[in-house]
Design an enzyme around this catalytic site. Structure first.
Site, PDB file in Angstrom:
ATOM      1  N   ARG A  58       0.844  -1.207   0.000  1.00  0.00           N
ATOM      2  CA  ARG A  58       0.000   0.000   0.000  1.00  0.00           C
ATOM      3  C   ARG A  58       0.880   1.259   0.000  1.00  0.00           C
ATOM      4  O   ARG A  58       0.513   2.286  -0.559  1.00  0.00           O
ATOM      5  CB  ARG A  58      -0.936  -0.026   1.217  1.00  0.00           C
ATOM      6  N   HIS A 107      -6.270   7.652  11.572  1.00  0.00           N
ATOM      7  CA  HIS A 107      -5.890   6.236  11.491  1.00  0.00           C
ATOM      8  C   HIS A 107      -4.401   6.076  11.191  1.00  0.00           C
ATOM      9  O   HIS A 107      -3.967   4.998  10.780  1.00  0.00           O
ATOM     10  CB  HIS A 107      -6.719   5.515  10.418  1.00  0.00           C
ATOM     11  N   GLU A 201     -22.272   7.281  -3.350  1.00  0.00           N
ATOM     12  CA  GLU A 201     -23.641   6.790  -3.081  1.00  0.00           C
ATOM     13  C   GLU A 201     -23.927   6.981  -1.606  1.00  0.00           C
ATOM     14  O   GLU A 201     -23.003   7.254  -0.831  1.00  0.00           O
ATOM     15  CB  GLU A 201     -23.733   5.296  -3.434  1.00  0.00           C
TER      16      GLU A 201
HETATM   17  N1  APR Z   1     -16.040   9.257  -5.214  1.00  0.00           N
HETATM   18  C1  APR Z   1     -16.724   9.394  -4.055  1.00  0.00           C
HETATM   19  N2  APR Z   1     -16.974   8.376  -3.199  1.00  0.00           N
HETATM   20  C2  APR Z   1     -16.491   7.163  -3.549  1.00  0.00           C
HETATM   21  C3  APR Z   1     -15.767   6.938  -4.739  1.00  0.00           C
HETATM   22  C4  APR Z   1     -15.547   8.052  -5.588  1.00  0.00           C
HETATM   23  N3  APR Z   1     -14.862   7.945  -6.751  1.00  0.00           N
HETATM   24  N4  APR Z   1     -15.450   5.609  -4.798  1.00  0.00           N
HETATM   25  C5  APR Z   1     -15.945   5.048  -3.681  1.00  0.00           C
HETATM   26  N5  APR Z   1     -16.579   5.971  -2.934  1.00  0.00           N
HETATM   27  C6  APR Z   1     -17.255   5.797  -1.644  1.00  0.00           C
HETATM   28  C7  APR Z   1     -17.966   4.472  -1.494  1.00  0.00           C
HETATM   29  O1  APR Z   1     -19.302   4.591  -1.976  1.00  0.00           O
HETATM   30  C8  APR Z   1     -17.927   4.272   0.018  1.00  0.00           C
HETATM   31  O2  APR Z   1     -19.060   4.908   0.633  1.00  0.00           O
HETATM   32  O3  APR Z   1     -16.252   5.805  -0.655  1.00  0.00           O
HETATM   33  C9  APR Z   1     -16.670   4.998   0.448  1.00  0.00           C
HETATM   34  C10 APR Z   1     -15.534   4.051   0.802  1.00  0.00           C
HETATM   35  O4  APR Z   1     -15.929   3.336   1.947  1.00  0.00           O
HETATM   36  P1  APR Z   1     -14.899   2.314   2.612  1.00  0.00           P
HETATM   37  O5  APR Z   1     -14.278   1.476   1.561  1.00  0.00           O
HETATM   38  O6  APR Z   1     -15.624   1.672   3.748  1.00  0.00           O
HETATM   39  O7  APR Z   1     -13.728   3.257   3.171  1.00  0.00           O
HETATM   40  P2  APR Z   1     -13.740   4.125   4.501  1.00  0.00           P
HETATM   41  O8  APR Z   1     -15.121   4.628   4.797  1.00  0.00           O
HETATM   42  O9  APR Z   1     -12.661   5.124   4.351  1.00  0.00           O
HETATM   43  O10 APR Z   1     -13.310   3.050   5.633  1.00  0.00           O
HETATM   44  C11 APR Z   1     -13.102   3.559   6.922  1.00  0.00           C
HETATM   45  O11 APR Z   1     -12.291   1.396   7.618  1.00  0.00           O
HETATM   46  O12 APR Z   1     -11.046  -0.440   7.119  1.00  0.00           O
HETATM   47  C12 APR Z   1     -11.051   0.717   7.838  1.00  0.00           C
HETATM   48  O13 APR Z   1      -9.177   1.928   8.514  1.00  0.00           O
HETATM   49  C13 APR Z   1      -9.942   1.619   7.389  1.00  0.00           C
HETATM   50  O14 APR Z   1      -9.939   4.012   7.252  1.00  0.00           O
HETATM   51  C14 APR Z   1     -10.656   2.847   6.883  1.00  0.00           C
HETATM   52  C15 APR Z   1     -11.996   2.788   7.588  1.00  0.00           C
END
Ligand code: APR
Length: 235
Positions: A58, A107, A201
């Site tokens: 990463r 984080h 979304e």
């Molecule tokens: N533009 C806007 N939003 C987006 C895009 C995009 N191009 N692509 C994805 N998303 C949104 C998805 O719809 C989702 O709601 O980003 C979000 C990503 O969610 P996660 O994958 O759950 O990531 P995150 O919310 O940052 O996770 C929080 O979980 O695993 C732990 O420590 C890790 O910091 C992370 C925490």
């Protein structure tokens, strides 16, 4: 509206268009790795080589990635707008490379290393390995300076104080699955802030927001920033 203090929470979605995978979208990181193995203290104790391999990969991806229009728009907002604080769940440094300065990594960060024995921190090399010696106490207890599940996120007292007095709270690119970040919108709303979700979304906590706009971050974030900077006055 005259906003003096803005708190912006970002998640993996803001870095998706920079080529960095999110965690819970289809094909996301947690569909390829079991988070228990690579993002918990127990997983690190059990197999430090696997955990270092996960973060080494990463770290390489993050260094190869470039900030996108959403990161740059937030840096413009900080430079030209009112007091803006970025609270990011992301461990990449794309906000900093886009020019943002007030960034709290709740984080942790991929480019940081932490000694599990004495708590010393140093700049992580591109690749870390098991038994990494601490430059301060020499113990072979070096680990990524990333907050794992079950560990306390960083900067929480400062974040809570910011939420208690902010005028606008914006969440960008986060699914609202992980506490305490997922509860920030409620805390800001209780303090009377206007709350806005900018995401691809609806998140798990979409209903808690006063305003929501959906679409790719590289489009909805610059559009909102330009509207905000053009539409309102700030001292
Ligand atoms: N533009 C806007 N939003 C987006 C895009 C995009 N191009 N692509 C994805 N998303 C949104 C998805 O719809 C989702 O709601 O980003 C979000 C990503 O969610 P996660 O994958 O759950 O990531 P995150 O919310 O940052 O996770 C929080 O979980 O695993 C732990 O420590 C890790 O910091 C992370 C925490």
């Amino acid at each position: 509206m005259r906003a003096r203090r803005i708190v912006i929470l970002t998640g993996a979605g803001i870095s998706a268009e920079s080529g960095l995978g999110t965690f819970r979208d289809a094909g996301g990181v947690w569909s390829r790795y079991d988070l228990v193995d690579v993002a918990t203290p127990e997983g690190f104790a059990r197999d430090p080589a696997l955990v270092h391999e996960f973060y080494n990969a990463r770290r390489v991806s993050a260094r190869a990635a470039q900030p996108n229009a959403a990161h740059h728009a937030l840096a413009r907002l900080e430079a030209r707008g009112p007091e803006v604080t970025l609270v990011t769940q992301n461990v990449d440094d794309l906000h900093e490379r886009a020019g943002s300065r007030r960034v709290l990594h709740m984080h942790g960060r991929l480019d940081g290393a932490l000694c599990g024995a004495c708590g010393h921190r140093w700049d992580a090399a591109e690749t870390m390995a098991p038994g990494e010696a601490c430059p301060s106490c020499a113990a072979g207890a070096g680990r990524p300076d990333v907050v794992w599940f079950g560990e306390m996120p960083y900067h929480m007292p400062e974040i809570e104080a910011l939420l208690a007095r902010c005028d606008i709270f914006v969440a960008i690119g986060t699914s609202g699955n992980v506490y305490p970040a997922s509860a920030f919108v409620e805390e800001a709303a209780m303090a009377g802030a206007h709350t806005l979700e900018l995401n691809k979304e609806p998140s798990e906590v979409a209903r808690a927001f006063g305003e929501t706009r959906y679409g790719p971050a590289s489009q909805v974030v610059p559009a909102w920033v330009e509207e905000f900077l053009g539409g309102s006055r700030h001292g």
